[in-house]
Design a protein around this motif. Sequence first.
Motif, PDB file in Angstrom:
ATOM      1  N   LEU A   5     -20.039   6.898 -12.747  1.00 59.15           N
ATOM      2  CA  LEU A   5     -20.386   7.634 -11.642  1.00 59.15           C
ATOM      3  C   LEU A   5     -19.024   7.028 -10.348  1.00 59.15           C
ATOM      4  O   LEU A   5     -18.632   8.027  -9.909  1.00 59.15           O
ATOM      5  CB  LEU A   5     -21.898   6.728 -10.511  1.00 59.15           C
ATOM      6  N   ASN A   6     -18.471   6.233 -10.304  1.00 60.60           N
ATOM      7  CA  ASN A   6     -17.265   5.695  -9.644  1.00 60.60           C
ATOM      8  C   ASN A   6     -16.326   6.291 -10.175  1.00 60.60           C
ATOM      9  O   ASN A   6     -15.530   7.172  -8.863  1.00 60.60           O
ATOM     10  CB  ASN A   6     -17.377   4.507  -9.751  1.00 60.60           C
ATOM     11  N   ALA A   7     -16.107   6.631 -10.867  1.00 64.75           N
ATOM     12  CA  ALA A   7     -14.684   7.006 -11.364  1.00 64.75           C
ATOM     13  C   ALA A   7     -14.598   8.154 -11.416  1.00 64.75           C
ATOM     14  O   ALA A   7     -13.794   9.230 -11.061  1.00 64.75           O
ATOM     15  CB  ALA A   7     -15.282   7.204 -13.065  1.00 64.75           C
ATOM     16  N   ASN A   8     -15.868   9.213 -10.621  1.00 61.94           N
ATOM     17  CA  ASN A   8     -15.426  10.651 -10.432  1.00 61.94           C
ATOM     18  C   ASN A   8     -15.199  10.829  -9.372  1.00 61.94           C
ATOM     19  O   ASN A   8     -15.715  11.825  -8.287  1.00 61.94           O
ATOM     20  CB  ASN A   8     -16.475  11.616 -10.812  1.00 61.94           C
ATOM     21  N   ILE A   9     -15.234   9.339  -7.879  1.00 64.64           N
ATOM     22  CA  ILE A   9     -15.713   9.223  -6.855  1.00 64.64           C
ATOM     23  C   ILE A   9     -14.719   9.479  -6.096  1.00 64.64           C
ATOM     24  O   ILE A   9     -13.470   8.545  -6.599  1.00 64.64           O
ATOM     25  CB  ILE A   9     -16.464   8.123  -5.883  1.00 64.64           C
ATOM     26  N   MET A  10     -13.751  10.141  -4.985  1.00 67.07           N
ATOM     27  CA  MET A  10     -12.820  10.525  -4.860  1.00 67.07           C
ATOM     28  C   MET A  10     -12.729  10.469  -3.558  1.00 67.07           C
ATOM     29  O   MET A  10     -13.141  11.377  -2.789  1.00 67.07           O
ATOM     30  CB  MET A  10     -11.975  11.676  -5.477  1.00 67.07           C
ATOM     31  N   THR A  11     -11.510   9.985  -2.631  1.00 70.11           N
ATOM     32  CA  THR A  11     -11.527  10.133  -1.653  1.00 70.11           C
ATOM     33  C   THR A  11     -10.978  11.251  -1.015  1.00 70.11           C
ATOM     34  O   THR A  11     -10.184  12.385  -1.222  1.00 70.11           O
ATOM     35  CB  THR A  11     -10.888   8.817  -1.009  1.00 70.11           C
ATOM     36  N   PHE A  12     -10.599  10.986   0.277  1.00 71.60           N
ATOM     37  CA  PHE A  12     -10.437  12.843   1.286  1.00 71.60           C
ATOM     38  C   PHE A  12      -8.960  12.511   0.408  1.00 71.60           C
ATOM     39  O   PHE A  12      -7.903  13.493   0.803  1.00 71.60           O
ATOM     40  CB  PHE A  12     -10.034  12.850   2.633  1.00 71.60           C
ATOM     41  N   LEU A  13      -8.045  11.259   1.198  1.00 69.52           N
ATOM     42  CA  LEU A  13      -7.306  11.045   0.609  1.00 69.52           C
ATOM     43  C   LEU A  13      -6.646  11.514  -0.657  1.00 69.52           C
ATOM     44  O   LEU A  13      -6.152  12.267  -1.802  1.00 69.52           O
ATOM     45  CB  LEU A  13      -6.380   9.273   1.026  1.00 69.52           C
ATOM     46  N   GLY A  14      -7.393  11.513  -1.844  1.00 65.72           N
ATOM     47  CA  GLY A  14      -7.392  11.533  -3.296  1.00 65.72           C
ATOM     48  C   GLY A  14      -7.807  12.947  -3.119  1.00 65.72           C
ATOM     49  O   GLY A  14      -7.177  13.164  -4.043  1.00 65.72           O
ATOM     50  N   LYS A  15      -8.284  13.951  -2.491  1.00 68.44           N
ATOM     51  CA  LYS A  15      -8.623  14.718  -2.476  1.00 68.44           C
ATOM     52  C   LYS A  15      -7.453  15.658  -2.410  1.00 68.44           C
ATOM     53  O   LYS A  15      -7.026  16.416  -2.564  1.00 68.44           O
ATOM     54  CB  LYS A  15      -9.680  15.091  -2.065  1.00 68.44           C
ATOM     55  N   TYR A  16      -6.764  14.906  -1.570  1.00 76.35           N
ATOM     56  CA  TYR A  16      -5.628  15.575  -0.478  1.00 76.35           C
ATOM     57  C   TYR A  16      -4.394  15.956  -1.397  1.00 76.35           C
ATOM     58  O   TYR A  16      -3.680  17.086  -1.747  1.00 76.35           O
ATOM     59  CB  TYR A  16      -5.037  15.466   0.204  1.00 76.35           C
ATOM     60  N   LEU A  17      -4.048  14.839  -2.206  1.00 74.85           N
ATOM     61  CA  LEU A  17      -2.570  14.582  -3.297  1.00 74.85           C
ATOM     62  C   LEU A  17      -3.488  15.772  -4.668  1.00 74.85           C
ATOM     63  O   LEU A  17      -2.562  15.745  -4.755  1.00 74.85           O
ATOM     64  CB  LEU A  17      -2.563  13.177  -3.745  1.00 74.85           C
ATOM     65  N   VAL A  27       5.826   9.420  -6.083  1.00 74.49           N
ATOM     66  CA  VAL A  27       4.775   8.604  -4.331  1.00 74.49           C
ATOM     67  C   VAL A  27       5.101   6.736  -4.533  1.00 74.49           C
ATOM     68  O   VAL A  27       5.991   6.066  -3.483  1.00 74.49           O
ATOM     69  CB  VAL A  27       3.269   9.160  -3.792  1.00 74.49           C
ATOM     70  N   SER A  28       4.812   6.647  -5.575  1.00 81.06           N
ATOM     71  CA  SER A  28       5.316   5.123  -5.420  1.00 81.06           C
ATOM     72  C   SER A  28       6.431   4.689  -5.147  1.00 81.06           C
ATOM     73  O   SER A  28       6.913   3.715  -5.057  1.00 81.06           O
ATOM     74  CB  SER A  28       4.048   4.403  -6.517  1.00 81.06           C
ATOM     75  N   ARG A  29       6.888   5.124  -6.094  1.00 81.80           N
ATOM     76  CA  ARG A  29       8.481   4.680  -6.332  1.00 81.80           C
ATOM     77  C   ARG A  29       8.673   5.626  -5.141  1.00 81.80           C
ATOM     78  O   ARG A  29      10.290   4.568  -4.961  1.00 81.80           O
ATOM     79  CB  ARG A  29       8.890   5.765  -7.583  1.00 81.80           C
ATOM     80  N   LYS A  30       9.112   6.069  -4.838  1.00 82.15           N
ATOM     81  CA  LYS A  30      10.324   7.029  -2.905  1.00 82.15           C
ATOM     82  C   LYS A  30       9.381   5.438  -2.084  1.00 82.15           C
ATOM     83  O   LYS A  30      10.230   5.183  -1.336  1.00 82.15           O
ATOM     84  CB  LYS A  30       9.298   7.678  -2.596  1.00 82.15           C
ATOM     85  N   THR A  31       8.690   4.557  -2.099  1.00 76.43           N
ATOM     86  CA  THR A  31       7.204   3.976  -1.045  1.00 76.43           C
ATOM     87  C   THR A  31       7.339   3.183  -1.113  1.00 76.43           C
ATOM     88  O   THR A  31       7.603   2.687   0.361  1.00 76.43           O
ATOM     89  CB  THR A  31       5.706   5.141  -0.669  1.00 76.43           C
ATOM     90  N   GLY A  32       7.511   2.292  -2.295  1.00 78.19           N
ATOM     91  CA  GLY A  32       6.877   0.795  -2.603  1.00 78.19           C
ATOM     92  C   GLY A  32       5.715   0.939  -2.099  1.00 78.19           C
ATOM     93  O   GLY A  32       5.083  -0.457  -2.606  1.00 78.19           O
ATOM     94  N   ILE A  33       4.853   1.767  -2.209  1.00 77.88           N
ATOM     95  CA  ILE A  33       3.406   1.353  -2.060  1.00 77.88           C
ATOM     96  C   ILE A  33       3.272   1.255  -3.568  1.00 77.88           C
ATOM     97  O   ILE A  33       3.730   2.211  -4.593  1.00 77.88           O
ATOM     98  CB  ILE A  33       2.581   2.474  -1.197  1.00 77.88           C
ATOM     99  N   SER A  34       2.134   0.175  -4.009  1.00 77.76           N
ATOM    100  CA  SER A  34       2.344   0.347  -5.858  1.00 77.76           C
ATOM    101  C   SER A  34       0.922   1.233  -6.440  1.00 77.76           C
ATOM    102  O   SER A  34       0.168   2.337  -5.588  1.00 77.76           O
ATOM    103  CB  SER A  34       1.124  -1.028  -5.864  1.00 77.76           C
ATOM    104  N   LYS A  35       1.524   1.518  -7.775  1.00 76.44           N
ATOM    105  CA  LYS A  35       0.306   2.207  -8.775  1.00 76.44           C
ATOM    106  C   LYS A  35      -1.278   2.783  -7.779  1.00 76.44           C
ATOM    107  O   LYS A  35      -2.113   3.071  -8.372  1.00 76.44           O
ATOM    108  CB  LYS A  35       1.240   3.545  -9.492  1.00 76.44           C
ATOM    109  N   SER A  36      -1.220   1.087  -7.966  1.00 77.59           N
ATOM    110  CA  SER A  36      -2.418   0.363  -7.638  1.00 77.59           C
ATOM    111  C   SER A  36      -2.923   0.469  -6.428  1.00 77.59           C
ATOM    112  O   SER A  36      -4.290   0.895  -6.353  1.00 77.59           O
ATOM    113  CB  SER A  36      -2.794  -0.816  -8.790  1.00 77.59           C
ATOM    114  N   ARG A  37      -2.778   0.350  -5.498  1.00 75.44           N
ATOM    115  CA  ARG A  37      -2.386   0.645  -4.048  1.00 75.44           C
ATOM    116  C   ARG A  37      -3.164   1.854  -4.200  1.00 75.44           C
ATOM    117  O   ARG A  37      -3.770   2.459  -3.279  1.00 75.44           O
ATOM    118  CB  ARG A  37      -1.835  -0.067  -3.365  1.00 75.44           C
ATOM    119  N   LEU A  38      -2.285   2.962  -4.003  1.00 68.68           N
ATOM    120  CA  LEU A  38      -2.210   4.908  -4.347  1.00 68.68           C
ATOM    121  C   LEU A  38      -3.263   4.688  -5.323  1.00 68.68           C
ATOM    122  O   LEU A  38      -4.529   6.029  -4.483  1.00 68.68           O
ATOM    123  CB  LEU A  38      -0.588   5.288  -4.664  1.00 68.68           C
ATOM    124  N   SER A  39      -4.059   4.451  -6.617  1.00 66.82           N
ATOM    125  CA  SER A  39      -5.322   4.272  -6.971  1.00 66.82           C
ATOM    126  C   SER A  39      -6.787   4.185  -6.114  1.00 66.82           C
ATOM    127  O   SER A  39      -7.426   4.806  -6.334  1.00 66.82           O
ATOM    128  CB  SER A  39      -5.017   3.316  -8.171  1.00 66.82           C
TER     129      SER A  39
END
Length: 80
Positions: A5-17, A27-39
């Motif tokens: 159930l949790n795997a199917n939930i997406m935030t507004f940012l997730g939906k936008y991206l 995005v991670s490479r360009k920003t330095g924000i980790s892939k796990s943080r973006l996830s």
Amino acid sequence: MRNQLNANIMTFLGKYLTNKSINKAEVSRKTGISKSRLSNLSNKENANLKAEELYLISKAIDADSNEILEKVYGHLKLNK
């Protein structure tokens, strides 16, 4: 079952991206924000998006930060 159930939930940012077909690894490479943080920002409602992250993400995807801000937080309303 709960993880499914949790795997199917997406935030507004997730939906936008996702709607913009944004590559999070890029995005991670360009920003330095980790892939796990973006996830986390894309899938966990309790992951608080920092202003610095919003700004860097908008620069990385060549989008107006106000547009992303409106998509992510436009549902919030002032108290009367």
